[in-house]
Every structure is written in C-alpha cells, then in structure tokens.
Design a protein around this motif. Structure first.
Motif, mmCIF file in Angstrom:
data_model
loop_
_atom_site.group_PDB
_atom_site.id
_atom_site.type_symbol
_atom_site.label_atom_id
_atom_site.label_comp_id
_atom_site.label_asym_id
_atom_site.label_seq_id
_atom_site.Cartn_x
_atom_site.Cartn_y
_atom_site.Cartn_z
ATOM 1 N N GLU A 1 0.658 -1.100 -0.024
ATOM 2 C CA GLU A 1 -0.053 0.219 -0.135
ATOM 3 C C GLU A 1 0.745 1.256 -0.039
ATOM 4 O O GLU A 1 0.908 1.796 0.887
ATOM 5 C CB GLU A 1 -0.885 0.186 1.199
ATOM 6 N N PRO A 2 1.546 1.555 -1.073
ATOM 7 C CA PRO A 2 2.558 2.734 -1.049
ATOM 8 C C PRO A 2 2.072 4.094 -1.125
ATOM 9 O O PRO A 2 2.614 5.036 -0.586
ATOM 10 C CB PRO A 2 3.065 2.359 -2.390
ATOM 11 N N THR A 3 0.617 4.321 -1.658
ATOM 12 C CA THR A 3 0.015 5.696 -1.252
ATOM 13 C C THR A 3 0.938 6.710 -2.004
ATOM 14 O O THR A 3 1.321 7.827 -1.376
ATOM 15 C CB THR A 3 -0.262 6.359 0.114
ATOM 16 N N GLN A 4 1.204 6.694 -3.366
ATOM 17 C CA GLN A 4 2.409 7.354 -4.044
ATOM 18 C C GLN A 4 1.417 7.696 -5.432
ATOM 19 O O GLN A 4 0.588 6.901 -5.797
ATOM 20 C CB GLN A 4 3.706 6.908 -4.231
ATOM 21 N N THR A 5 1.992 8.545 -5.991
ATOM 22 C CA THR A 5 1.423 8.847 -7.487
ATOM 23 C C THR A 5 2.173 7.736 -8.301
ATOM 24 O O THR A 5 3.146 7.222 -8.017
ATOM 25 C CB THR A 5 1.606 10.386 -7.923
#
Length: 319
Positions: A136-140
């Motif tokens: 779950e990196p939560t990056q663009t």
C-alpha cells in the motif's frame, strides 16, 4: 490450537530438543496415544520427525509455514497460505478490497488459474513457489518505484545464492537459468482516482523450484526449467521465500539509490542482441541497446529508435 498444532509449535521452537511422548502428553493434558496420532497426522501432511527411543525431534520440513516466513518486513498475521487457489494475485486483490493490513503475503501450494503478462496461462504444478505480495504505497504513479525490476533483481540474487549459478533476466519480468525460464513476475497497481494516488500494488511470482524436466508440458520443455531439475532442493522453500523478500525490501529501502539497475542490466538476457517485437500489429526488428532507469527497453531499428515499456509489447525473438 489443536493438539497437533500445539505439538508442531513446541517442536519447531526447539528443533534440537527431543520431546518424549510422556512429557508432551503431560504438558498438553492428553493421552500418549493422542500424541502419537497427532505426530502421524503431521507426517501425513508432509512434516518430518525423528522417532528416537527418547521421543520425537522436529526435522526442518518443506512445508509453507507463516511462522517460518515471517520477518521484520512481513508480519506472521499478514501471511496467508492455501493448499490450492485459483491465483495468489486474485487472493491479494480480494484482500486489498477487504482492507487487508500491508505488507501482506499470499501463497499457495498449487494454482489452478495462474497467469502471466497478457493473460498467458502459467504451468503451476504442486510444490513450487506461487506467491503475491500486497503493498500500500500511497504514491502517485510518477513516484512509484519500478517494483517489477526490483522484484526481478531480488529473485535473481536469491537464485544465484542458492544454486551457485548465474541467473539472467529477460526484459522485463522473466528470470532465466541455464538459458530457460525459471520464474515469471507480474505486477499490477490500483489507483484512488479522487486522491490521484496509487492505492495498492501487487507483485506476483511463480518460481519453479524442483521439477523433473520431463514433467513440463511438451510445448514448453525446451523453454522452461526449475532450479534443481527434479532433484532434492538443498534449501527449503520457506528459506528461499524469506531470502527473496529480504532482498526486495532491502532494495526498496535503499531507494532512491539506482544501483539495483546496474545489477538488472548486468543480468540482462537481451541487451546487445537482435530482438523482434510487435507494437499495434506492426512488426519491428532491431538491436536492444539499453534499459533506462524507469525500465524502458531502447531498441535501434531500421525505422529509428524505439522505446518499449513493459505494458506495450512482448518480445517475439531474441538472437
């Protein structure tokens, strides 16, 4: 826990200790017959024990086990193991939708609907390594690391260590050993459109550990292999899996250092060779010249330089 699960846990925690049936029975408040039956059931499941005059001793067994796979990067409670599944990628997707804590690892002894890029079916006999890692990196997308390349380097390094051979990487996601494919890697991402960020990343892989060459389907016998070719593997799958993800998270933690790309290029199966490929139904042939830091393959063709991304093409020929 059941009696056999408790016995297994006790013996695994002290692999050099011999446990007498009487001591186990007293500790678990069951009969010695119950202990004997539990040991027999565990052995039928694939676990191995020494039967000594003084009792039982656990022998490391090639059975996938969360307690042996857990590490500082992946918690035991986030490891899911199935005897059979359609696909560990599908298991990871479903878990992501259900709010699974990450990183999470999904494994199976066998797959019935495993596939590679472009939906190609994947030969999945029992007893190899089939797994998918949920992140779950939560990056663009622009910020996202090259997970497929990182995973390829992590697997290749692990293979080299356990086989004392030199593996190669066929751009972008296949690992080769002795000129044949031994592992396939597939990565996919889902996005949160409103937030404009990547929500989840799943990295799936199938690694052939030990398969008799004659067991492969005839259509792929000249193209596929396994690490130990049907022989007894000198390393347990739990150990190999742990090593792969240890390598992966170590590389991930070292970013933005790009030194892993040097390893990727050094192990390239295609650089400097003539390759044929198809883009939008048009065929091209050229020399693979370099791989960029973002994973594109640069090929010089008669029609000019072509920059290929992993999602666009499948190499059809390498010479």
């Amino acid at each position: 826990m059941s009696t056999k699960e408790t016995i297994l846990s006790l013996l695994k925690q002290a692999p050099d200790t011999v446990f007498s049936g009487a001591a186990l029975a007293e500790q678990l408040h069951v009969s010695r017959t119950a202990i004997w039956k539990a040991i027999r059931e565990l052995e039928k499941s694939g676990y191995t024990f020494e039967h000594l005059a003084s009792g039982y001793r656990y022998v490391p067994s090639d059975i996938l086990a969360a307690d042996e796979l857990a590490s500082q990067d992946i918690a035991k409670e986030n490891i899911v193991i199935k005897e059979e599944t359609l696909s560990t990628m599908m298991d990871a997707r479903q878990a992501a939708n259900a709010g699974q804590t990450t990183p999470a690892l999904f494994l199976a002894e066998s797959q019935t609907a495993g596939h590679g890029r472009f939906g190609r079916p994947y030969f999945s006999p029992k007893g190899q390594i089939y797994m998918s890692l949920l992140l779950e990196p939560t990056q663009t997308f622009a910020q996202l690391p090259q997970y497929t390349l990182l995973a390829a380097v992590a697997v290749a390094k692990a293979i080299d260590e356990v086989t004392n051979k030199t593996s190669e990487i066929k751009w972008v996601n296949d690992i080769y050993l002795d000129g044949k494919k031994v592992c396939g890697i597939l990565s996919e991402a889902t996005s949160d459109i409103e937030a404009g960020r990547v929500k989840h990343v799943i990295i799936g892989m199938g690694l052939n550990v030990s398969i008799d060459p004659k067991e492969f389907p005839v259509a792929i016998q000249t193209r596929a292999t396994s690490l130990f070719k049907g022989e007894q593997a000198p390393v347990l799958r739990n150990q190999l899996i742990q090593l792969i993800w240890k390598n992966f998270f170590s590389l991930l933690d070292s970013l933005p250092d790009q030194s892993y790309m040097d390893t990727y290029r050094k192990k390239s199966f295609v650089l400097g060779k003539q390759v044929s490929f198809t883009i939008q139904k048009q065929s091209f042939t050229g020399i693979a010249q370099k791989i960029t830091n973002t994973g594109e393959l640069i090929v010089q063709t008669d029609q000019g330089e072509k920059k290929l991304s992993s999602g666009e093409i499948s190499l059809t020929k390498i010479e």
